[in-house]
Design a protein around this motif. Structure first.
Motif, PDB file in Angstrom:
ATOM      1  N   SER A  17       0.813  -1.217   0.000  1.00  0.00           N
ATOM      2  CA  SER A  17       0.000   0.000   0.000  1.00  0.00           C
ATOM      3  C   SER A  17       0.846   1.266   0.000  1.00  0.00           C
ATOM      4  N   THR A  51      -4.020  -2.286  -0.104  1.00  0.00           N
ATOM      5  CA  THR A  51      -3.400  -2.273  -1.433  1.00  0.00           C
ATOM      6  C   THR A  51      -4.448  -2.275  -2.535  1.00  0.00           C
ATOM      7  N   ARG A  54      -6.224   1.081  -2.975  1.00  0.00           N
ATOM      8  CA  ARG A  54      -5.379   2.088  -3.622  1.00  0.00           C
ATOM      9  C   ARG A  54      -5.236   1.809  -5.122  1.00  0.00           C
TER      10      ARG A  54
END
Length: 330
Positions: A17, A51, A54
């Motif tokens: 991330s 993650t 995003r």
């Protein structure tokens, strides 16, 4: 071909991330300077942080960002395979999400490709941010596996490289489930060149590769591309048998010459433990190869995609890439 060439960047992601924004910023800057159409294929390999969120935010912002969400953590080799199967470009370039593989090297890779090379390896001159033990073990691994394997696997070379479409098509025809990608990249051959770079420390976060995982990775690579361990087990068994035969002859001679004294208990235990250790080691080596056969015989897919976020208008699909992803999942 070259003026209208398309480029696929493949990035496996597991709990990356903190690296995603910087990765996108640097990749976009480099690709805009290159002046080619491109896509960034990000594979979420069972991340437990944000993650995926995003990546989806980037996908909404830029249609060139392709997101594959695997159904669980399958490992980097499987995630990389998934990304290459979905790659639509004339060339594919795998990258690490932690930015240890600098996107700024991509123009040099493309320059070699324009010179006629079909595979361009990015070779590490140095490995900053890593302990001396990890650097030494990596150095030793490449030297050992190249002595044991009939395939020349480039030393100090990770997954970061340029793979042309012909080489990528050949790679997709390799059917094994337990995939050692560095070896497979070398096995397909094709006209190969190298560029050199200094590997930087991770941009953010901590590496997922501890020494235990690195050991398993090394065993995977050796058993994938070498039969030498099996041969060594056979030679060791022959050597032990020969030594035992010679020792038996010496016992017969000593008995005939000096009678039959009782041998000491320590020497007997040492012999038994030594033979037992040799047998267990040989069985372990055989077991590693049997495990590979067992895994291959089940014909399970390399990966499963839970959901995918594509954008067919972002970049034209390569004419030879239609069947790849579906075939790999069957």
């Amino acid at each position: 071909m070259f003026p209208n060439s398309t480029i696929s960047l493949v990035v496996p992601c597991h709990n990356e991330s903190d690296n995603i924004p910087a990765l996108y910023t640097r990749v976009r800057a480099v690709m805009e300077s290159v002046g080619r159409s491109w896509e960034l294929i990000c594979i979420n390999d069972g991340s437990t942080d944000d993650t995926l969120e995003r990546l989806l935010a980037l996908h909404d912002k830029d249609p060139r960002i392709i997101v594959l969400d695997l159904s669980r953590k399958f490992g980097k080799e499987a995630a990389l395979t998934a990304g290459l199967d979905f790659a639509r470009g004339d060339v594919a370039i795998p990258l690490d999400a932690d930015l240890q593989d600098p996107p700024e090297l991509i123009p040099e890779l493309l320059a070699k490709w324009r010179d006629g090379y079909e595979v361009v390896n990015a070779v590490r001159i140095s490995r900053d941010g890593e302990s001396w033990l990890k650097r030494a073990s990596a150095h030793a691994f490449y030297r050992v596996i190249n002595r044991m394997s009939t395939v020349d696997i480039p030393a100090d070379t990770g997954d970061f490289r340029l793979i042309s479409r012909p080489a990528l098509e050949a790679l997709k025809n390799l059917p094994e489930r337990r995939r050692f990608m560095k070896g497979l990249f070398a096995w397909v051959g094709f006209k190969t060149a190298s560029v050199y770079y200094h590997r930087e420390p991770r941009h953010a976060g901590r590496t997922k590769w501890n020494y235990w995982r690195l050991w398993h990775f090394a065993v995977e690579g050796i058993t994938s591309f070498s039969q030498v361990p099996l041969q060594l087990a056979s030679y060791l068994g022959f050597l032990v048998s020969l030594l035992a035969f010679l020792y038996a002859i010496s016992l017969v001679i000593n008995t005939l010459a000096y009678g039959n004294p009782v041998n000491g208990y320590p020497s007997l235990m040492v012999t038994l433990l030594f033979l037992g250790g040799v047998q267990l080691m040989a069985l372990g080596i055989i077991g590693e190869y049997l495990a590979r056969i067992y895994e291959e015989s089940k014909h399970r897919p390399v990966y499963l995609v839970r959901r995918q976020w594509l954008n067919d208008t972002a970049m034209p699909r390569h004419p030879n890439a239609e069947r790849d992803a579906d075939a790999r999942r069957k």
